[in-house]
Design an enzyme around this catalytic site. Sequence first.
Site, PDB file in Angstrom:
ATOM      1  N   ASN A   7      11.742  -9.218  -7.540  1.00 20.70           N
ATOM      2  CA  ASN A   7      11.202  -8.328  -6.519  1.00 20.70           C
ATOM      3  C   ASN A   7      11.278  -6.915  -7.110  1.00 20.70           C
ATOM      4  O   ASN A   7      12.330  -6.286  -7.105  1.00 20.70           O
ATOM      5  CB  ASN A   7      12.047  -8.455  -5.247  1.00 20.70           C
ATOM      6  CG  ASN A   7      11.510  -7.607  -4.114  1.00 20.70           C
ATOM      7  OD1 ASN A   7      10.583  -6.819  -4.301  1.00 20.70           O
ATOM      8  ND2 ASN A   7      12.093  -7.770  -2.938  1.00 20.70           N
ATOM      9  N   ARG A  92       7.353 -11.301  -6.207  1.00 24.02           N
ATOM     10  CA  ARG A  92       6.952 -10.876  -4.874  1.00 24.02           C
ATOM     11  C   ARG A  92       5.862  -9.813  -5.025  1.00 24.02           C
ATOM     12  O   ARG A  92       6.043  -8.829  -5.735  1.00 24.02           O
ATOM     13  CB  ARG A  92       8.140 -10.275  -4.139  1.00 24.02           C
ATOM     14  CG  ARG A  92       7.735  -9.721  -2.809  1.00 24.02           C
ATOM     15  CD  ARG A  92       8.884  -9.099  -2.073  1.00 24.02           C
ATOM     16  NE  ARG A  92       8.427  -8.640  -0.782  1.00 24.02           N
ATOM     17  CZ  ARG A  92       8.755  -7.467  -0.259  1.00 24.02           C
ATOM     18  NH1 ARG A  92       9.555  -6.642  -0.905  1.00 24.02           N
ATOM     19  NH2 ARG A  92       8.292  -7.127   0.910  1.00 24.02           N
ATOM     20  N   HIS A 181       5.822  -9.490   5.491  1.00 22.88           N
ATOM     21  CA  HIS A 181       7.038 -10.305   5.692  1.00 22.88           C
ATOM     22  C   HIS A 181       6.682 -11.786   5.844  1.00 22.88           C
ATOM     23  O   HIS A 181       7.455 -12.554   6.415  1.00 22.88           O
ATOM     24  CB  HIS A 181       7.812  -9.891   6.967  1.00 22.88           C
ATOM     25  CG  HIS A 181       8.532  -8.584   6.863  1.00 22.88           C
ATOM     26  ND1 HIS A 181       8.665  -7.762   7.957  1.00 22.88           N
ATOM     27  CD2 HIS A 181       9.147  -7.982   5.837  1.00 22.88           C
ATOM     28  CE1 HIS A 181       9.345  -6.682   7.593  1.00 22.88           C
ATOM     29  NE2 HIS A 181       9.645  -6.781   6.316  1.00 22.88           N
ATOM     30  N   ARG A 242      10.245   3.771   9.540  1.00 22.31           N
ATOM     31  CA  ARG A 242       8.815   3.778   9.885  1.00 22.31           C
ATOM     32  C   ARG A 242       8.637   3.813  11.393  1.00 22.31           C
ATOM     33  O   ARG A 242       9.371   3.149  12.131  1.00 22.31           O
ATOM     34  CB  ARG A 242       8.118   2.524   9.352  1.00 22.31           C
ATOM     35  CG  ARG A 242       8.074   2.430   7.857  1.00 22.31           C
ATOM     36  CD  ARG A 242       7.153   1.278   7.428  1.00 22.31           C
ATOM     37  NE  ARG A 242       7.434   0.881   6.057  1.00 22.31           N
ATOM     38  CZ  ARG A 242       7.848  -0.337   5.704  1.00 22.31           C
ATOM     39  NH1 ARG A 242       7.989  -1.289   6.595  1.00 22.31           N
ATOM     40  NH2 ARG A 242       8.094  -0.591   4.437  1.00 22.31           N
ATOM     41  N   GLU A 390      14.111 -15.081   1.513  1.00 21.84           N
ATOM     42  CA  GLU A 390      12.767 -14.875   0.976  1.00 21.84           C
ATOM     43  C   GLU A 390      12.672 -15.302  -0.488  1.00 21.84           C
ATOM     44  O   GLU A 390      11.663 -15.848  -0.915  1.00 21.84           O
ATOM     45  CB  GLU A 390      12.375 -13.397   1.118  1.00 21.84           C
ATOM     46  CG  GLU A 390      12.111 -13.029   2.571  1.00 21.84           C
ATOM     47  CD  GLU A 390      12.062 -11.531   2.823  1.00 21.84           C
ATOM     48  OE1 GLU A 390      13.140 -10.924   2.952  1.00 21.84           O
ATOM     49  OE2 GLU A 390      10.968 -10.968   2.903  1.00 21.84           O
TER      50      GLU A 390
END
Length: 404
Positions: A7, A92, A181, A242, A390
């Site tokens: 990642n 990813r 996601h 955010r 993940e």
Amino acid sequence: MQVLVLNSGSSSIKYRLFDDHANGLLLRARGLVERIGESTGRAEQVVVAQDGTTSKEADDAPITDHAAGFRWIVSRLESAGLADDLGAIGHRVVHGGSEFTAPTVIDEAVIARIEAQVPLAPLHNPANLTGIEVARQLRPDLTNVAVFDTAFHATLPPAAYRYAVPERLLTEQGVRRYGFHGTSHAYVARRATAALGRSEEECKLVTLHLGNGASAAAVDGGRSVETSMGLSPLEGLVMGTRSGDLDPAVIFHLIREAGMSPEEVERVLNRESGLLGLCGDNDLRTIEDRAAEGDETAQLALDVYVHRIRKYLGAYAAVLGRLDAVVFTAGVGENSDTLRAAICADLDVLGIRVAAERNDGQRAAKAPDGVVAIHAEDSEVAVLVVATDEEREIAEQTLLAIRT
Ligand code: ADP
């Protein structure tokens, strides 16, 4: 065979190494190279032995670029005897646009297609691409696979993915909702369905990925049919930094009246808003501690955060037409019993009832299979806490891509 999952961020590379065993993927190492390109760098690796015991090693030294970071990772894996049978790297990639709806074996043409998505994800895709290029250069013998955050949401119907804007903005600029996601939503939806002992086809779930980034998804028959993030990860729930949803007119107002540039507005909404903007902290533990001590600003931040999630929960119950389970995951969802209780409070209207004695102090990671049920006996809807993974999902998708 071993699968390495990377990642790659702008100044960091997170990684995990899995062994592909007959009885599933075994985690053998995890690590992080950070502060790449800065005057002080740090890299650490945790090796997981067959019996589950772990050992950690770390280096504090400057890491000039991503190539140096990748070399550190491979050399550490080699010296731990973990890279003898390395066969594939799963990367990813945040944005696959409409181009990529499944994990994809990477070649030159695929790289060009991922590059073409950069305008849609200028904050994420370039770093992901750097990781891919470095891996291909330094280990040309390995197969590289891109696993996209957007792919699980490729099943969104037009009614969910279209913005009500002229069609040319979709066809010429790619302006539509994509969702993110996806790897996590797919993984926890599958785990939840299995824990309920139901078949995927008959399950209607709302999955809540509440980490630093946060998103909700409505999953019907194993397919994502609605999700809260849109063209970018900025839309939807309140996040660490955010804003999530706001009236687009706020942006014009800031440009026109406050004289801000589009880049400044983008930075404020992505990096200075959300929980941080509301109360000055973005770590939920700190905010909860402050609220518990009577800090009203921190309490307001939690109230806005919870209110937004409840709104989405109600909306997604309507989208699905029936709700079988609500699934909490990621840092906040897996660990904060107070937030889970606040989100599910007084939701009889949706058939949701959480049992305090099952929820209090509950951490998904502590459960043997990473799934905990926290609903009351008489709740019509199951409420599950599922530990997301993940990287494991990326490793599984990587193997799937190279075997098909
Ligand atoms: P990322 O999106 O960076 O992967 P995570 O899924 O790790 O984020 O979630 C990070 C968030 O989870 C932080 O806001 C952190 O405060 C929160 N978190 C982690 N542990 C706990 C806990 N025990 N209680 C409350 N919040 C927690």
